[in-house]
Design a protein around this motif. Structure first.
Motif, mmCIF file in Angstrom:
data_model
loop_
_atom_site.group_PDB
_atom_site.id
_atom_site.type_symbol
_atom_site.label_atom_id
_atom_site.label_comp_id
_atom_site.label_asym_id
_atom_site.label_seq_id
_atom_site.Cartn_x
_atom_site.Cartn_y
_atom_site.Cartn_z
ATOM 1 N N ARG A 157 77.101 45.207 60.041
ATOM 2 C CA ARG A 157 76.879 46.451 60.791
ATOM 3 C C ARG A 157 77.693 46.439 62.084
ATOM 4 O O ARG A 157 77.527 45.551 62.921
ATOM 5 C CB ARG A 157 75.389 46.597 61.094
ATOM 6 N N ARG A 158 78.541 47.432 62.244
ATOM 7 C CA ARG A 158 79.446 47.458 63.402
ATOM 8 C C ARG A 158 79.090 48.592 64.349
ATOM 9 O O ARG A 158 78.657 49.665 63.931
ATOM 10 C CB ARG A 158 80.895 47.586 62.922
ATOM 11 N N HIS A 159 79.266 48.317 65.650
ATOM 12 C CA HIS A 159 78.968 49.274 66.703
ATOM 13 C C HIS A 159 80.146 49.325 67.673
ATOM 14 O O HIS A 159 80.958 48.395 67.746
ATOM 15 C CB HIS A 159 77.714 48.867 67.487
ATOM 16 N N VAL A 160 80.185 50.411 68.445
ATOM 17 C CA VAL A 160 81.195 50.523 69.500
ATOM 18 C C VAL A 160 80.715 49.757 70.720
ATOM 19 O O VAL A 160 79.582 49.964 71.197
ATOM 20 C CB VAL A 160 81.458 51.995 69.864
ATOM 21 N N LEU A 161 81.538 48.859 71.233
ATOM 22 C CA LEU A 161 81.179 48.081 72.417
ATOM 23 C C LEU A 161 81.130 48.994 73.640
ATOM 24 O O LEU A 161 82.051 49.791 73.857
ATOM 25 C CB LEU A 161 82.218 46.978 72.638
ATOM 26 N N PRO A 162 80.067 48.914 74.448
ATOM 27 C CA PRO A 162 80.022 49.717 75.674
ATOM 28 C C PRO A 162 81.260 49.473 76.534
ATOM 29 O O PRO A 162 81.823 48.376 76.547
ATOM 30 C CB PRO A 162 78.750 49.230 76.368
ATOM 31 N N SER A 163 81.658 50.486 77.271
ATOM 32 C CA SER A 163 82.919 50.415 78.017
ATOM 33 C C SER A 163 82.840 49.536 79.254
ATOM 34 O O SER A 163 83.879 49.191 79.825
ATOM 35 C CB SER A 163 83.354 51.827 78.427
ATOM 36 N N GLN A 164 81.643 49.154 79.685
ATOM 37 C CA GLN A 164 81.504 48.322 80.874
ATOM 38 C C GLN A 164 80.514 47.187 80.615
ATOM 39 O O GLN A 164 79.669 47.270 79.726
ATOM 40 C CB GLN A 164 81.031 49.155 82.075
ATOM 41 N N GLY A 165 80.631 46.156 81.451
ATOM 42 C CA GLY A 165 79.693 45.044 81.406
ATOM 43 C C GLY A 165 80.156 43.915 80.515
ATOM 44 O O GLY A 165 80.943 44.106 79.583
ATOM 45 N N MET A 166 79.667 42.713 80.809
ATOM 46 C CA MET A 166 79.983 41.523 80.022
ATOM 47 C C MET A 166 78.749 40.981 79.322
ATOM 48 O O MET A 166 78.694 39.825 78.941
ATOM 49 C CB MET A 166 80.605 40.442 80.930
ATOM 50 N N GLN A 167 77.745 41.867 79.151
ATOM 51 C CA GLN A 167 76.539 41.476 78.427
ATOM 52 C C GLN A 167 75.877 42.730 77.876
ATOM 53 O O GLN A 167 75.849 43.766 78.529
ATOM 54 C CB GLN A 167 75.569 40.734 79.364
ATOM 55 N N VAL A 168 75.390 42.638 76.648
ATOM 56 C CA VAL A 168 74.580 43.722 76.091
ATOM 57 C C VAL A 168 73.177 43.169 75.854
ATOM 58 O O VAL A 168 73.008 41.973 75.592
ATOM 59 C CB VAL A 168 75.182 44.271 74.783
ATOM 60 N N ASN A 169 72.189 44.026 75.979
ATOM 61 C CA ASN A 169 70.797 43.588 75.905
ATOM 62 C C ASN A 169 70.029 44.405 74.880
ATOM 63 O O ASN A 169 70.201 45.624 74.791
ATOM 64 C CB ASN A 169 70.121 43.717 77.277
ATOM 65 N N ILE A 170 69.171 43.725 74.151
ATOM 66 C CA ILE A 170 68.308 44.376 73.173
ATOM 67 C C ILE A 170 66.876 43.950 73.447
ATOM 68 O O ILE A 170 66.587 42.758 73.608
ATOM 69 C CB ILE A 170 68.691 43.993 71.733
ATOM 70 N N SER A 171 65.975 44.928 73.491
ATOM 71 C CA SER A 171 64.548 44.631 73.667
ATOM 72 C C SER A 171 63.940 44.358 72.294
ATOM 73 O O SER A 171 64.067 45.160 71.365
ATOM 74 C CB SER A 171 63.839 45.807 74.330
ATOM 75 N N ARG A 172 63.282 43.199 72.170
ATOM 76 C CA ARG A 172 62.607 42.838 70.923
ATOM 77 C C ARG A 172 61.096 42.776 71.158
ATOM 78 O O ARG A 172 60.637 42.054 72.053
ATOM 79 C CB ARG A 172 63.088 41.468 70.419
ATOM 80 N N VAL A 173 60.360 43.509 70.372
ATOM 81 C CA VAL A 173 58.896 43.457 70.485
ATOM 82 C C VAL A 173 58.438 42.168 69.817
ATOM 83 O O VAL A 173 58.559 41.999 68.602
ATOM 84 C CB VAL A 173 58.242 44.679 69.817
ATOM 85 N N THR A 174 57.948 41.254 70.633
ATOM 86 C CA THR A 174 57.510 39.959 70.116
ATOM 87 C C THR A 174 55.996 39.864 69.966
ATOM 88 O O THR A 174 55.491 38.997 69.247
ATOM 89 C CB THR A 174 58.001 38.830 71.046
ATOM 90 N N THR A 175 55.267 40.724 70.660
ATOM 91 C CA THR A 175 53.812 40.815 70.485
ATOM 92 C C THR A 175 53.470 42.269 70.217
ATOM 93 O O THR A 175 53.684 43.134 71.070
ATOM 94 C CB THR A 175 53.052 40.332 71.742
ATOM 95 N N GLY A 176 52.984 42.527 69.022
ATOM 96 C CA GLY A 176 52.673 43.898 68.652
ATOM 97 C C GLY A 176 51.224 44.242 68.902
ATOM 98 O O GLY A 176 50.409 43.393 69.267
ATOM 99 N N SER A 177 50.910 45.509 68.705
ATOM 100 C CA SER A 177 49.517 45.956 68.852
ATOM 101 C C SER A 177 48.703 45.528 67.632
ATOM 102 O O SER A 177 49.257 44.980 66.669
ATOM 103 C CB SER A 177 49.482 47.484 69.008
ATOM 104 N N GLU A 178 47.389 45.744 67.707
ATOM 105 C CA GLU A 178 46.504 45.393 66.600
ATOM 106 C C GLU A 178 45.653 46.598 66.202
ATOM 107 O O GLU A 178 45.305 47.432 67.039
ATOM 108 C CB GLU A 178 45.591 44.224 66.975
#
Length: 357
Positions: free
Chosen positions: A83-104
């Motif tokens: 899966r390929r994406h366009v790299l953002p035009s600025q910054g030297m790091q991209v961040n993704i939020s991962r839900v590690t504790t879900g609701s019940e």
């Protein structure tokens, strides 16, 4: 003849005859008479044939520059399959939020009592933007006096850029596919394709178990060409109990006869597409002679690339004092296979250098 020792009249006749100038009829007649006289006077000499060896200084060697042979590269089969994406035009790091504790959610124990509640929590997945680059310095003589030298060098740099990127996706320490994949060990002193196949299915089962409802169903197997041909070499007297769409039950899969780097090469008996990539390492294990087979959901292997990459710099001033031209190829990219811990790899002594028998 005595009046035309330098051949001026003869040359005029040749020109007049060829260009259709005025009086060319007479010129042709004079040339015809001249050739008849030459046959009478020097017929034996006219019959002689001189080969190219007689004109070594005039027969110029030809170089078929359009058929030059580039250095073969593994290129980027895996990178083109995920899966390929366009790299953002600025910054030297991209961040993704991962839900590690879900609701019940649970059944309410009684009327008017509190229902289940679990605070959700996420973890940030930080992905570094990496820079890949290579350079080559050419003399101005090579560029200005050669045929297509600069284009040949740039082509080689671009293809090596692609090979490096694909190799990092697979083999880079900590973040590469081999580093993040959960191992399915295949240990065998006398390995066979029939024994390897259940391990591949085990790996695919692990991919689905990790993704659950986030699975796209677009699983792929990635392997070295030596492993793919070894699987094709195998023979068997049994076949799966459960048939798969598009695969004859009595076979060990299907080969699409696709050229290297042109996409899916075939499929496993359960219908999983196979990507052959010779950036897969073959020096693994204690004997430094093992390879690995990777099993992933291709939609959960992410690659961000600058749409203009790779780019290049052509700098003449830097090497001007030595009449050099510096060519630099570079690009930015980021990747992750760890948005979900889904990747599996089959590894172990059962994947040593294959023998074909």
């Amino acid at each position: 003849p005595d009046l035309d020792r330098r051949g001026a009249m003869f040359q005029s006749d040749v020109v007049a005859s060829a260009l259709g100038a005025e009086g060319n009829f007479e010129a042709r007649e004079r040339l015809a008479r001249h050739m008849q006289e030459e046959r009478v006077e020097r017929g034996d000499q006219l019959q002689r044939a001189a080969g190219t060896g007689a004109f070594a200084g005039l027969v110029v060697p030809q170089y078929l520059t359009d058929m030059y042979a580039p250095a073969a590269q593994a290129n980027r089969p895996f990178a083109d399959a995920i899966r390929r994406h366009v790299l953002p035009s600025q910054g030297m790091q991209v961040n993704i939020s991962r839900v590690t504790t879900g609701s019940e959610v649970d059944n309410q124990s009684a009327e008017n009592v509190a229902v289940d509640e679990q605070d959700m929590d996420d973890t940030n997945l930080a992905i570094a933007v990496q820079t890949a680059a290579g350079q080559q310095t050419l003399s101005r003589q090579a560029i200005e006096r050669g045929a297509g030298v600069e284009a040949v060098v740039l082509d080689d740099l671009f293809r090596r850029y692609n090979t490096n990127l694909d190799g990092k996706l697979l083999n880079q320490a900590t973040t590469g596919l081999s580093a993040v994949a959960t191992a399915v060990t295949y240990t065998d002193t006398d390995p066979s394709a029939v024994e390897l196949y259940p391990k591949l299915i085990e790996g695919l089962a692990g991919v689905e178990a990790a993704l659950l409802d986030m699975a796209s169903g677009e699983n792929i197997a990635v392997m070295h060409s030596r492993r793919w041909y070894w699987l094709q070499n195998a023979m068997a007297s049994t076949w799966p109990l459960i048939t798969q769409p598009g695969v004859v039950a009595q076979t060990l899969g299907a080969n699409y006869a696709t050229a290297y780097g042109r996409g899916v090469r075939g499929m496993l008996p359960n219908g999983t597409p196979v990507i052959v990539d010779n950036n897969v390492a073959t020096n693994l294990g204690t004997g430094t002679n093992e390879d690995e087979v990777y099993l992933v959901d291709r939609q959960e292997c992410h690659l961000w690339e600058d749409p203009d990459a790779p780019m290049y710099i052509r700098a003449e001033q830097t090497k001007a004092a030595s009449l050099g031209v510096l060519l630099v190829v570079y690009g930015y990219y980021a990747y992750t296979h760890a948005r979900y811990p889904q990747a599996r790899k089959v590894s172990g002594t059962g994947l040593v250098t294959p023998t074909f028998a």
